[in-house]
Design a protein around this motif. Structure first.
Motif, short mmCIF file in Angstrom:
data_model
loop_
_atom_site.label_atom_id
_atom_site.label_comp_id
_atom_site.label_asym_id
_atom_site.label_seq_id
_atom_site.Cartn_x
_atom_site.Cartn_y
_atom_site.Cartn_z
N VAL A 1 -4.59 -6.11 -6.32
CA VAL A 1 -3.95 -5.86 -7.61
C VAL A 1 -5.01 -5.75 -8.71
CG1 VAL A 1 -2.47 -6.89 -9.38
CG2 VAL A 1 -1.75 -6.92 -6.99
N TYR A 2 -5.98 -6.65 -8.65
CA TYR A 2 -7.02 -6.69 -9.68
C TYR A 2 -7.87 -5.42 -9.68
CZ TYR A 2 -10.49 -8.87 -12.73
OH TYR A 2 -11.31 -9.18 -13.79
N LEU A 3 -8.17 -4.88 -8.50
CA LEU A 3 -9.04 -3.71 -8.41
C LEU A 3 -8.30 -2.38 -8.45
CD1 LEU A 3 -11.80 -4.74 -5.84
CD2 LEU A 3 -11.87 -4.80 -8.33
N VAL A 4 -7.07 -2.34 -7.98
CA VAL A 4 -6.34 -1.07 -7.92
C VAL A 4 -5.75 -0.70 -9.27
CG1 VAL A 4 -4.33 0.08 -6.92
CG2 VAL A 4 -5.86 -1.24 -5.45
N ALA B 1 6.03 -1.14 -10.39
CA ALA B 1 6.77 -0.72 -9.19
C ALA B 1 5.92 0.14 -8.27
CB ALA B 1 8.04 0.02 -9.60
N VAL B 2 4.99 0.89 -8.84
CA VAL B 2 4.07 1.69 -8.03
C VAL B 2 2.90 0.84 -7.55
CG1 VAL B 2 2.45 3.63 -8.07
CG2 VAL B 2 4.70 3.86 -9.16
N LEU B 3 2.39 0.00 -8.43
CA LEU B 3 1.18 -0.77 -8.13
C LEU B 3 1.37 -1.76 -6.99
CD1 LEU B 3 -1.71 -1.78 -8.89
CD2 LEU B 3 -0.57 -3.38 -10.47
N LEU B 4 2.41 -2.57 -7.03
CA LEU B 4 2.53 -3.68 -6.08
C LEU B 4 2.69 -3.20 -4.63
CD1 LEU B 4 4.66 -6.21 -8.17
CD2 LEU B 4 2.19 -6.12 -7.85
N PRO B 5 3.55 -2.23 -4.33
CA PRO B 5 3.61 -1.75 -2.94
C PRO B 5 2.29 -1.14 -2.47
CG PRO B 5 5.57 -1.06 -4.14
CD PRO B 5 4.61 -1.61 -5.16
N LEU B 6 1.60 -0.43 -3.38
CA LEU B 6 0.31 0.14 -3.02
C LEU B 6 -0.68 -0.96 -2.67
CD1 LEU B 6 -1.54 2.59 -2.78
CD2 LEU B 6 -1.97 2.43 -5.25
N CYS B 7 -0.63 -2.07 -3.38
CA CYS B 7 -1.55 -3.17 -3.13
C CYS B 7 -1.22 -3.91 -1.83
CB CYS B 7 -1.55 -4.14 -4.30
SG CYS B 7 -2.30 -3.43 -5.79
N VAL B 8 0.05 -3.95 -1.47
CA VAL B 8 0.41 -4.50 -0.16
C VAL B 8 -0.25 -3.67 0.93
CG1 VAL B 8 2.31 -4.87 1.46
CG2 VAL B 8 2.59 -5.50 -0.95
N LEU B 9 -0.24 -2.36 0.73
CA LEU B 9 -0.84 -1.44 1.71
C LEU B 9 -2.36 -1.63 1.77
CD1 LEU B 9 -0.33 0.95 3.65
CD2 LEU B 9 -0.71 2.47 1.70
N LEU C 1 -5.37 3.13 -11.24
CA LEU C 1 -4.13 3.79 -11.66
C LEU C 1 -4.13 4.07 -13.16
CD1 LEU C 1 -1.35 1.97 -9.59
CD2 LEU C 1 -2.50 4.14 -9.10
N LEU C 2 -4.64 3.10 -13.93
CA LEU C 2 -4.69 3.31 -15.37
C LEU C 2 -5.65 4.44 -15.74
CD1 LEU C 2 -4.61 -0.38 -16.66
CD2 LEU C 2 -2.81 1.35 -16.87
N ALA C 3 -6.74 4.59 -14.96
CA ALA C 3 -7.66 5.71 -15.21
C ALA C 3 -6.97 7.04 -14.94
CB ALA C 3 -8.90 5.56 -14.32
N VAL C 4 -6.11 7.07 -13.92
CA VAL C 4 -5.34 8.28 -13.63
C VAL C 4 -4.37 8.57 -14.77
CG1 VAL C 4 -3.62 9.31 -12.09
CG2 VAL C 4 -5.56 8.04 -11.14
N ILE C 5 -3.75 7.53 -15.29
CA ILE C 5 -2.83 7.70 -16.41
C ILE C 5 -3.58 8.23 -17.64
CG2 ILE C 5 -1.41 6.42 -18.08
CD1 ILE C 5 -0.56 4.68 -15.65
N ASP C 6 -4.77 7.68 -17.90
CA ASP C 6 -5.57 8.16 -19.03
C ASP C 6 -5.94 9.63 -18.86
OD1 ASP C 6 -5.54 5.76 -20.36
OD2 ASP C 6 -7.45 5.06 -19.56
N GLY C 7 -6.16 10.03 -17.60
CA GLY C 7 -6.57 11.40 -17.35
C GLY C 7 -5.42 12.39 -17.24
N VAL D 1 -13.54 0.77 -1.92
CA VAL D 1 -12.40 1.69 -2.00
C VAL D 1 -12.05 1.98 -3.46
CG1 VAL D 1 -9.92 1.90 -1.56
CG2 VAL D 1 -11.44 1.08 0.25
N ALA D 2 -12.01 0.95 -4.28
CA ALA D 2 -11.64 1.14 -5.69
C ALA D 2 -12.69 1.97 -6.42
CB ALA D 2 -11.48 -0.22 -6.36
N VAL D 3 -13.96 1.64 -6.24
CA VAL D 3 -15.02 2.37 -6.94
C VAL D 3 -15.09 3.82 -6.46
CG1 VAL D 3 -17.52 2.54 -7.22
CG2 VAL D 3 -16.39 0.32 -7.45
N THR D 4 -15.02 4.04 -5.15
CA THR D 4 -15.05 5.40 -4.62
C THR D 4 -13.86 6.21 -5.12
OG1 THR D 4 -16.19 4.64 -2.63
CG2 THR D 4 -15.11 6.78 -2.52
N SER D 5 -12.70 5.58 -5.14
CA SER D 5 -11.49 6.28 -5.57
C SER D 5 -11.61 6.76 -7.01
CB SER D 5 -10.27 5.37 -5.43
OG SER D 5 -10.04 5.04 -4.08
#
Length: 447
Positions: A349-352, A380-388, A356-362, A100-104
């Protein structure tokens, strides 16, 4: 485990989770620190610049992860007593979220939303893809698409070595292995052993090395998972040899640090041996002392460089060992729920977070000044997303892995040892008990 295996009593199951809560807590701490280290590039550049010479937060986080893996992975292998089940469990634990992380990040990069910083140096896409699928890409001369994936290459090398020792019945020699690897690291640092980055890839070519390494890994895993004692030993030794060649000779970090990473993981295993009564606490204490001394000496002798300083690496390493020791000292106490919860989602958390940081860079790019508000917003964005992602990707993946194991048990056999009612291997505990209280024997056990 057959489909008719009864669940352990609730009190016993909760007691097991209670005992392992400290490991989840350590994972949670490590994940937070790694995310902080990486996100500080984007939002806390000034603070990071002042902190880095004194404390390498990234190395601290991954060293804690490596110690935890060293403690729990051999325990998982030996509890199952089955190499086949171990590899199935690892595959369905690691690959779903990895995919999921690599494809994303690939899709987001293609649509221009994310910016990846990996430079493949003219490698074709097929070679890079095969290298990544093995998880050994960092040791096969292929830069990781997500930089955090480099640690998975060392995790995979450790899995191969753990299986190798298990198949030849030397798995309880963890202290000796840790001391040997640490000593080799110290010798390489003292001798000033310097190899070019990815030395083997430079010599034989990345493409041939990826092809050879990938085939060797597949053969090793398949053979070690069979019912033939000779093939199991062959597969185990092939996989262990692959790891021992790639780690010191084709790593992207210094030789001494590559060896020290493996030594740290086997240090975690040595502590597990002492805690489970398989070795003495004195042996574990001596192992800790030797590994720490070798690590500090190696870093002091050869630790300065562009990406780390002696003080930054040494302080991070020592604090990681102290953190692991503190967690172990508190292992009989109930850990805070929020901390064990972070441990549960730590892999997500480790993979997501690099996605997100790549999106921020872009998109918005990195800030030159500290911006605490954006740093907090990132978490605040990362942790709920990782729960999901943990609930929707990781948990179903692990459940599917258990189903696959049960299916293969029925197809290939997992017969009880009728003479004693126990597995002939080291599997133990309620999770390995079969119907009627008999413990199943996997045909992938060591002879």
């Amino acid at each position: 485990m057959s489909s008719t295996t009864p669940r352990p009593p609730a009190s016993r199951a909760s007691a097991g989770a209670y005992r392992l809560g400290w490991l989840d807590a350590l994972r949670g701490i490590a994940a937070l620190v790694v995310v902080f280290d990486h996100s500080s590039y984007a939002f806390l550049a000034e603070f990071r610049q002042s902190l880095a010479p004194h404390f390498n937060a990234g190395r601290y986080g991954v060293m804690v992860f490596f110690l935890v893996s060293g403690y729990i992975i051999p325990a998982s292998l030996e509890r199952r007593g089955c190499v086949r089940d171990f590899w199935i469990s690892r595959a369905f634990r690691v690959y779903p979220m990895w995919a999921v992380a690599v494809t994303s990040v690939v899709v987001l990069d293609l649509v221009g939303v994310a910016e990846t910083r990996a430079e493949f140096g003219g490698q074709d896409a097929a070679t890079a893809a095969v290298a990544h699928v093995t998880l050994l890409q960092e040791l096969l001369g292929t830069p990781s698409l997500l930089r955090v994936l480099w640690t998975l290459s060392y995790e995979m090398a450790f899995y191969l070595l753990a299986v190798a020792l298990f198949t030849v019945r030397l798995h309880r020699r963890s202290a000796a292995v840790a001391v040997t690897l640490a000593a080799l690291a110290a010798v390489s640092a003292t001798a000033g052993c310097v190899l070019p980055e990815s030395a083997l890839s430079t010599s034989v070519g990345t493409g041939p090395l990826v092809a050879l390494g990938s085939v060797a890994m597949v053969v090793a895993v398949c053979c070690a998972s069979t019912g033939s004692p000779a093939l199991r030993v062959f597969g185990g030794l092939l996989g262990g040899s692959l790891a021992l060649v790639l780690v010191p000779l084709n790593s992207t970090v210094r030789v001494w640090e590559s060896l020290m990473i493996l030594a740290v993981m086997f240090l975690g295993t040595a502590v597990y041996r002492a805690d489970s009564g398989q070795s003495s606490r004195r042996a574990a204490a001596v192992t800790v002392a030797v590994v720490v001394a070798c690590a500090v000496g190696s870093a002091y002798r050869y630790g300065a460089g562009a990406s780390s300083t002696r003080l930054g690496w040494i302080s991070a390493f020592l604090l990681a060992v102290l953190t692991f020791g503190a967690g172990r000292a508190l292992r009989r106490r109930r850990m805070p729920y929020w901390l064990t919860g972070l441990g549960t989602i730590s892999y997500s958390v480790y993979l997501v977070h690099p996605v997100l940081l790549a999106v921020i860079d872009g998109t918005i790019g990195r800030w030159r000044q500290n911006n605490v508000v954006l740093e907090v917003a990132f978490f605040a964005v990362l942790l709920p997303l990782c729960v999901l992602t943990q609930r929707c990707v990781e948990a179903p993946g692990r459940s599917l892995g258990r189903s696959v194991s049960r299916t293969l048990d029925r197809a290939w056999g997992r017969t009880p040892d009728r003479s004693s009612g126990r597995a002939s291997g080291p599997a133990s505990g309620p999770a390995s008990e079969g119907a009627g209280g008999r413990k199943p024997v996997c045909r992938g056990q060591p002879p």
